[in-house]
Design a protein around this motif. Structure first.
Motif, PDB file in Angstrom:
ATOM      1  N   UNK A  16       5.833  24.449   8.223  1.00  0.00           N
ATOM      2  CA  UNK A  16       6.600  24.833   6.943  1.00  0.00           C
ATOM      3  C   UNK A  16       5.530  24.397   5.628  1.00  0.00           C
ATOM      4  N   UNK A  17       5.118  23.252   5.739  1.00  0.00           N
ATOM      5  CA  UNK A  17       4.270  23.043   4.605  1.00  0.00           C
ATOM      6  C   UNK A  17       2.980  23.555   4.323  1.00  0.00           C
ATOM      7  N   UNK A  18       2.466  23.783   5.619  1.00  0.00           N
ATOM      8  CA  UNK A  18       1.145  24.518   5.585  1.00  0.00           C
ATOM      9  C   UNK A  18       1.296  25.925   5.039  1.00  0.00           C
ATOM     10  N   UNK A  19       2.103  26.722   5.391  1.00  0.00           N
ATOM     11  CA  UNK A  19       2.517  27.715   4.958  1.00  0.00           C
ATOM     12  C   UNK A  19       2.941  28.210   3.545  1.00  0.00           C
ATOM     13  N   UNK A  20       3.880  27.201   3.315  1.00  0.00           N
ATOM     14  CA  UNK A  20       4.180  27.070   1.842  1.00  0.00           C
ATOM     15  C   UNK A  20       3.128  27.051   0.885  1.00  0.00           C
ATOM     16  N   UNK A  21       2.069  26.148   1.221  1.00  0.00           N
ATOM     17  CA  UNK A  21       0.990  25.848   0.306  1.00  0.00           C
ATOM     18  C   UNK A  21       0.066  27.083   0.404  1.00  0.00           C
ATOM     19  N   UNK A  64      -2.831  33.372   6.409  1.00  0.00           N
ATOM     20  CA  UNK A  64      -2.910  32.986   7.756  1.00  0.00           C
ATOM     21  C   UNK A  64      -3.741  31.697   7.892  1.00  0.00           C
ATOM     22  N   UNK A  65      -4.993  32.101   7.753  1.00  0.00           N
ATOM     23  CA  UNK A  65      -6.274  31.098   7.670  1.00  0.00           C
ATOM     24  C   UNK A  65      -5.844  29.996   6.970  1.00  0.00           C
ATOM     25  N   UNK A  66      -5.191  29.947   5.778  1.00  0.00           N
ATOM     26  CA  UNK A  66      -4.990  28.973   4.948  1.00  0.00           C
ATOM     27  C   UNK A  66      -4.007  28.197   5.159  1.00  0.00           C
ATOM     28  N   UNK A  67      -2.917  28.926   5.644  1.00  0.00           N
ATOM     29  CA  UNK A  67      -1.610  28.295   6.002  1.00  0.00           C
ATOM     30  C   UNK A  67      -1.834  27.447   7.296  1.00  0.00           C
ATOM     31  N   UNK A  68      -2.726  27.956   8.105  1.00  0.00           N
ATOM     32  CA  UNK A  68      -2.952  27.328   9.701  1.00  0.00           C
ATOM     33  C   UNK A  68      -3.945  25.779   9.194  1.00  0.00           C
ATOM     34  N   UNK A  69      -4.967  26.106   8.359  1.00  0.00           N
ATOM     35  CA  UNK A  69      -5.798  25.164   8.009  1.00  0.00           C
ATOM     36  C   UNK A  69      -5.075  23.849   7.273  1.00  0.00           C
ATOM     37  N   UNK A  70      -4.014  24.244   6.054  1.00  0.00           N
ATOM     38  CA  UNK A  70      -3.454  23.180   5.692  1.00  0.00           C
ATOM     39  C   UNK A  70      -2.413  22.570   6.581  1.00  0.00           C
ATOM     40  N   UNK A  71      -1.734  23.239   7.562  1.00  0.00           N
ATOM     41  CA  UNK A  71      -0.988  22.754   8.367  1.00  0.00           C
ATOM     42  C   UNK A  71      -1.597  21.701   9.281  1.00  0.00           C
ATOM     43  N   UNK A  72      -3.129  22.024   9.662  1.00  0.00           N
ATOM     44  CA  UNK A  72      -3.846  21.253  10.601  1.00  0.00           C
ATOM     45  C   UNK A  72      -4.024  19.682   9.785  1.00  0.00           C
ATOM     46  N   UNK A 112       9.182  16.835  12.745  1.00  0.00           N
ATOM     47  CA  UNK A 112       7.992  16.972  12.323  1.00  0.00           C
ATOM     48  C   UNK A 112       7.145  18.103  12.374  1.00  0.00           C
ATOM     49  N   UNK A 113       7.421  18.746  13.708  1.00  0.00           N
ATOM     50  CA  UNK A 113       6.576  19.935  13.836  1.00  0.00           C
ATOM     51  C   UNK A 113       7.027  21.035  12.769  1.00  0.00           C
ATOM     52  N   UNK A 114       8.268  21.011  12.441  1.00  0.00           N
ATOM     53  CA  UNK A 114       9.013  22.029  11.578  1.00  0.00           C
ATOM     54  C   UNK A 114       8.164  21.840  10.079  1.00  0.00           C
ATOM     55  N   UNK A 115       8.169  20.273   9.583  1.00  0.00           N
ATOM     56  CA  UNK A 115       7.517  20.057   8.411  1.00  0.00           C
ATOM     57  C   UNK A 115       5.878  20.482   8.369  1.00  0.00           C
ATOM     58  N   UNK A 116       5.267  20.066   9.355  1.00  0.00           N
ATOM     59  CA  UNK A 116       4.010  20.344   9.716  1.00  0.00           C
ATOM     60  C   UNK A 116       3.729  22.195   9.311  1.00  0.00           C
TER      61      UNK A 116
END
Length: 306
Positions: free
Chosen positions: A150-155, A103-111, A144-148
């Motif tokens: 999804x990309x964060x949690x995919x990584x 969760x933390x890494x996904x949210x950090x990447x999304x930010x 763009x919100x969807x990309x933000x």
């Protein structure tokens, strides 16, 4: 040689600042105050962006996403951190560590991605103002919100799978106050060259590239601003971009220092304080920066308060 545990460990021990119990007690109260301020500040930004029709613009759509992201990010880390600061019990379950890591890494990447999109929004608003409403239409904002997200949690999913497949040393002591990838890699009982290389690539994709795109956007904005002859016009541009630039500096500055500096014992303690800064302090400062420096937000807050 350290004995290894090939199966999943029962849990981990988050050492944090266990060698400085008095510091942990101080941090317990300080971080509690910061968490309350984070919750109140970011919730306020989300509410006024939703309730005030004048703030139904792309800029505040992304700002409310940033506030929600910061709210979730701190909630994924701080409660466990405060619990560990209470006393000598520093344990976190294996599943709990996995969830926090993901969760933390996904949210950090999304930010990282979100701050890049916000820079692009400012670029369009200042450098191509006549096409702004045509380019930043509601459908694109949702995409763009969807990309933000999804990309964060995919990584994060990729990093989680690679990290938790590692066999860990039997002591399971993580020299950090949260389940973070660099700290977990250190207690791996196998050669970690591959995952460290993969982490380096991920850092380039999710930290260096977004930061580079942000700098390019602001380079174009600066060039356009220099062509504005009126002082008032330039001041308006700086007022529009100043808050975002401050947030970018705070977030990316600390993240870069944590992930670039050499990993020895001295810098590890420094790294913990810097991690505290971008996980605790920055999410608290973000709503204050946007509120104190933004007339629209202050006006909307005043209207809601009556």
């Amino acid at each position: 040689m350290e004995r290894t545990n090939k199966s999943s460990p029962v849990g981990f021990i988050l050492l944090g600042f266990s060698d400085q119990p008095q510091l942990e007690m101080i941090l317990l109260y300080v971080i509690s105050v910061f968490y309350i301020l984070t919750f109140v500040g970011n919730t306020t930004i989300i509410l006024i962006s939703y309730l005030d029709p004048k703030l139904h613009t792309p800029m505040y759509f992304f700002l409310s996403n940033l506030s929600f992201l910061d709210l979730c990010f701190t909630t994924s880390i701080i409660p466990q951190m405060l619990w560990n600061f209470r006393g000598p019990d520093k344990n976190i379950t294996y599943i709990g560590c996995m969830i926090q890591f993901f969760v933390a890494l996904g949210l950090g990447s999304a930010e990282c991605v979100l701050l890049t999109v916000m820079a692009y929004d400012r670029y369009i608003a200042i450098c191509r103002p006549l096409h702004y409403t045509l380019i930043m239409h509601p459908r694109l904002l949702k995409q763009l919100a969807v990309v933000i997200w999804i990309s964060g949690f995919l990584e994060s999913l990729v990093q989680s799978i690679l990290t938790f497949q590692l066999p860990f040393c039997s002591h399971h002591k993580v020299d950090d106050f949260m389940c973070e990838e660099p700290a977990l890699i250190k207690i791996a009982a196998v050669d970690t060259t591959f995952i460290e290389t993969e982490l380096c690539i991920a850092s380039i994709l999710y930290v260096m590239m977004p930061l580079g795109l942000i700098l390019v956007s602001y380079g174009c904005i600066a060039r356009t601003t220099l062509k504005i002859k009126s002082t008032e016009g330039r001041r308006k541009v700086f007022g529009t971009c100043g808050s975002h630039l401050m947030v970018v500096t705070l977030f990316f500055g600390t993240v870069l220092i944590v992930y670039i500096q050499p990993k020895n014992k001295y810098t590890q303690n420094q790294s913990k304080f810097l991690t505290l800064f971008y996980t605790v302090v920055t999410p608290t400062l973000n709503p204050m920066i946007y509120t104190l420096r933004n007339k629209d937000v202050k006006g909307a807050l005043g209207r809601l308060l009556g």
